[in-house]
Design a protein around this motif. Sequence first.
Motif, PDB file in Angstrom:
ATOM      1  N   ARG A 151     -39.305  70.882  -5.881  1.00 14.47           N
ATOM      2  CA  ARG A 151     -38.702  70.324  -4.834  1.00 14.47           C
ATOM      3  C   ARG A 151     -38.050  71.782  -4.367  1.00 14.47           C
ATOM      4  NH1 ARG A 151     -34.027  66.085  -5.516  1.00 14.47           N
ATOM      5  NH2 ARG A 151     -35.811  64.812  -5.679  1.00 14.47           N
ATOM      6  N   LYS A 193     -40.241  71.684   2.737  1.00 12.65           N
ATOM      7  CA  LYS A 193     -40.876  70.234   2.674  1.00 12.65           C
ATOM      8  C   LYS A 193     -40.010  69.263   2.282  1.00 12.65           C
ATOM      9  CE  LYS A 193     -45.188  67.819   1.796  1.00 12.65           C
ATOM     10  NZ  LYS A 193     -46.427  67.943   0.927  1.00 12.65           N
ATOM     11  N   ASP A 194     -39.980  67.917   2.955  1.00 12.78           N
ATOM     12  CA  ASP A 194     -39.268  66.785   2.616  1.00 12.78           C
ATOM     13  C   ASP A 194     -37.729  67.098   2.551  1.00 12.78           C
ATOM     14  OD1 ASP A 194     -41.494  65.557   2.301  1.00 12.78           O
ATOM     15  OD2 ASP A 194     -41.593  66.003   0.006  1.00 12.78           O
ATOM     16  N   ARG A 220     -34.087  66.922   3.982  1.00 10.45           N
ATOM     17  CA  ARG A 220     -33.420  65.604   4.438  1.00 10.45           C
ATOM     18  C   ARG A 220     -33.008  65.725   6.233  1.00 10.45           C
ATOM     19  NH1 ARG A 220     -27.703  65.889   4.574  1.00 10.45           N
ATOM     20  NH2 ARG A 220     -26.967  67.725   3.918  1.00 10.45           N
ATOM     21  N   PRO A 252     -40.720  65.204   9.914  1.00 15.63           N
ATOM     22  CA  PRO A 252     -42.334  65.346   9.412  1.00 15.63           C
ATOM     23  C   PRO A 252     -43.168  65.656  10.516  1.00 15.63           C
ATOM     24  CG  PRO A 252     -41.787  63.165   9.185  1.00 15.63           C
ATOM     25  CD  PRO A 252     -40.548  63.847   9.831  1.00 15.63           C
TER      26      PRO A 252
END
Length: 317
Positions: free
Chosen positions: A62, A199-200, A202, A206
């Motif tokens: 992450r 990426k991803d 918050r 996307p």
Amino acid sequence: MGKKRKLGQQAEVAEAATPEEVSAPQRPKRTLLGWKDGAVGPVQENSSSGAAGARGGVPVFRNKEKVLITCSRRIMSRYRHLMLNVVSLLPHCKKDNKVESKSSKGATLNELVELRNCSYCMFFECRKQKDLYLWMAKCPNGPSVKFLVNAVHTMEELKLTGNHLKGSRPILTFTTNFNKDPHWMLLKEMITQIFETPKDHRKSKPFHDHVFAFAIVDDHIWFRNYQIVNQGGIEETTLVEVGPRFCLNPIKIFGGSFGGPTLYENPFYISPNQIRALEKKKKAGKYATKVKAKTRRKMHELENPLEPDEFADLWRE
């Protein structure tokens, strides 16, 4: 309404309850190394995918890197608008208060980056209310780069027709010049890690609906932001510029954060103070030539006096 239980029944229910049911579930440990919580251990059967943080026992990465963006005091409004444009383009950044531009700014910025839980820093430093310098640093161990910012055009000035979704992830493009020399390769990696949205994240969307273009022309890095307009098929895809525009002239690359050993120094860099001094000398040279011309004219008149005119007093009474 349901009937209330008697005092004896409540005591029996409390005794029958196990300690696991009464106690709250234990919170996972906080990690700062970029791995999801509980990713290294085996996957629990009753845990959700977010809490387990692993797929088939494999650690899932992450990206938690964030960028701190701040500026120096007494900055011009035009440069402050440029900084706000950059903040609007990077959803993974954090904006902080102004910092005094002194010799101790490196320690202050490193402390701010640590307090805001960021890993990179972009510092807009304005000097003499004329010159804008941009620091890009990997905190707290480096490296860091110092740029001179030229050809600044904010979104408010350009008024271009392009538009894209705020918070969407950009596509970064670089010219082939970035792969020639080691210092350009280092700058490419730093720019990628700073301007690329994780990426991803918050706050990110996307979607990929705009492009960040970085090009090297005359040893300067030129930045452009384009919107991807798809009017039908892939062949009809076009690019419309959004803004802002600016040019980065690399000055030095340091091994540490806001200082340290010099890894690279631009041999073609000329400071704005030297440019202004040369312009003043050029203007002073023009004035000096005028003064010399007047002096030569006077000397010529003294060396070659005119003969007296015999008709000068003819019409005088």
